[in-house]
Design a protein around this motif. Structure first.
Motif, mmCIF file in Angstrom:
data_model
loop_
_atom_site.group_PDB
_atom_site.id
_atom_site.type_symbol
_atom_site.label_atom_id
_atom_site.label_comp_id
_atom_site.label_asym_id
_atom_site.label_seq_id
_atom_site.Cartn_x
_atom_site.Cartn_y
_atom_site.Cartn_z
ATOM 1 N N TRP A 145 -59.702 -21.155 38.659
ATOM 2 C CA TRP A 145 -61.013 -20.916 39.260
ATOM 3 C C TRP A 145 -62.119 -20.960 38.204
ATOM 4 C CZ3 TRP A 145 -63.342 -16.777 37.075
ATOM 5 C CH2 TRP A 145 -62.533 -15.745 36.599
ATOM 6 N N ASP A 158 -59.790 -22.398 45.638
ATOM 7 C CA ASP A 158 -59.141 -21.235 46.246
ATOM 8 C C ASP A 158 -57.652 -21.467 46.503
ATOM 9 O OD1 ASP A 158 -61.471 -19.777 46.299
ATOM 10 O OD2 ASP A 158 -62.014 -20.412 48.311
ATOM 11 N N THR A 193 -59.994 -14.687 42.054
ATOM 12 C CA THR A 193 -61.210 -15.389 41.643
ATOM 13 C C THR A 193 -62.340 -14.402 41.355
ATOM 14 O OG1 THR A 193 -60.628 -17.313 42.984
ATOM 15 C CG2 THR A 193 -62.938 -17.080 42.343
#
Length: 327
Positions: free
Chosen positions: A135, A153, A208
């Motif tokens: 990420w 994601d 993330t």
């Protein structure tokens, strides 16, 4: 017998664990497969363009089994994680990139681990395809390879014989995914138990840390991002925001998406949920208090957006990352 090539790219600071981990898991899968009375499936070898590659300032050295020039055909190529000097990493491995292109054209499948996606994308094999990477590297990747559909994601992508995965030690889940695909479910479960890996993870969303995509040159979008980030609980519409910058809504949306990879609404949601995550991690506020702080008044809408972005409900997230709040 089929052949797995685990690549050892040139370059200091590349990730050794993703090379060793991939090798160990595939070797364990092979031995378990044979113990069950099956013929050996794969010959697993480390391959590269140098006889020796150093890691961590010479603390460790890897000696590939074969030079890529010795391999006419392979069935599966594993590209490990690179260091963060992506342009140099690509320049140092041009012969390897050409070899990967050739092998894919000859029918090989390819899997990239974490930032190994930069090496794979530089071969042109990800254009028009989905791809995951760490990420924290997604903005750099998006800028370098705008033709690739980055899915930061996602833990694993699987398209046209090309596999990519998210960041860091999530490569273990990619290797289990490939073990199940090339061996069977029983072998993948066995390896998951031996190496104590949580099998069937499919997202890196909860890990993330959203910092906002700022690596672009659109000053208007930067100002809009700053407004969104400084008005967490503000009650404004995107039409208001576009009007604030004296552009039409369609133009505003188009420029925002081009610069950040998100629509203005998605960006606002991510900023709000990132703030909520930090509150859940560091305070004892209840769900409703945090929800109101980040500008939501509808608990159902808040839960839905939170789960969409993190993969967990607000309560699950708070209980997982804040022991004091759980108590």
């Amino acid at each position: 017998m089929k052949h797995i090539s685990i690549v050892v790219p040139n370059g200091e600071g590349n990730n050794l664990s993703s090379i060793v981990g991939a090798y160990k898991i595939f070797m364990k899968a092979n031995s378990y497969w044979i113990q069950r009375g099956n013929a050996q499936v794969f010959n697993i070898q480390l391959v590269g363009i140098s006889q020796k590659v150093s890691f961590y300032d010479g603390l460790f050295n890897v000696n590939p089994h074969l030079d890529i020039s010795q391999i006419d055909q392979t069935n599966l190529i594993i590209i490990p994680s690179l260091n963060h000097h992506y342009e140099k990493g690509i320049k140092d491995n041009l012969p390897l990139i050409s070899w990967i292109q050739k092998q894919y054209r000859n029918g090989a499948e390819i899997a990239s681990i974490c930032t190994g996606a930069f090496l794979l994308a530089s071969a042109g094999l990800l254009d028009g395809k989905k791809c995951s990477t760490h990420w924290s590297a997604a903005d750099s990747f998006r800028n370098m390879f705008p033709k690739v559909n980055i899915q930061a994601d996602q833990l694993i992508t699987d398209e046209y014989g090309i596999y990519t995965n998210g960041g860091a030690y999530s490569f273990l889940n990619l290797i289990l995914y490939l073990v199940e695909k090339y061996f069977d479910r029983q072998t993948a479960v066995f390896c998951a138990k031996v190496f104590q890996i949580d099998i069937d993870r499919n997202t890196q969303s909860e890990f993330t840390i959203f910092t906002g995509q700022k690596q672009h040159e659109d000053e208007m979008v930067r100002e809009a991002q700053a407004f969104i980030e400084s008005n967490l609980n503000g009650k404004y519409s995107i039409d208001y925001l576009s009007g604030k910058f004296a552009v039409g809504r369609r133009t505003f949306d188009r420029r925002f998406i081009k610069a950040t990879g998100n629509t203005p609404i998605e960006y606002s949601q991510r900023v709000k949920i990132e703030s909520a995550k930090k509150a859940f991690e560091t305070t004892r506020k209840n769900i409703n208090e945090v929800m109101y702080d980040v500008g939501y008044s509808d608990s159902k809408a808040f839960r839905e957006v939170f789960r969409k972005i993190t993969g967990l409900s607000p309560l699950e997230y708070r209980n997982k990352y804040n022991k004091e709040a759980k108590a």
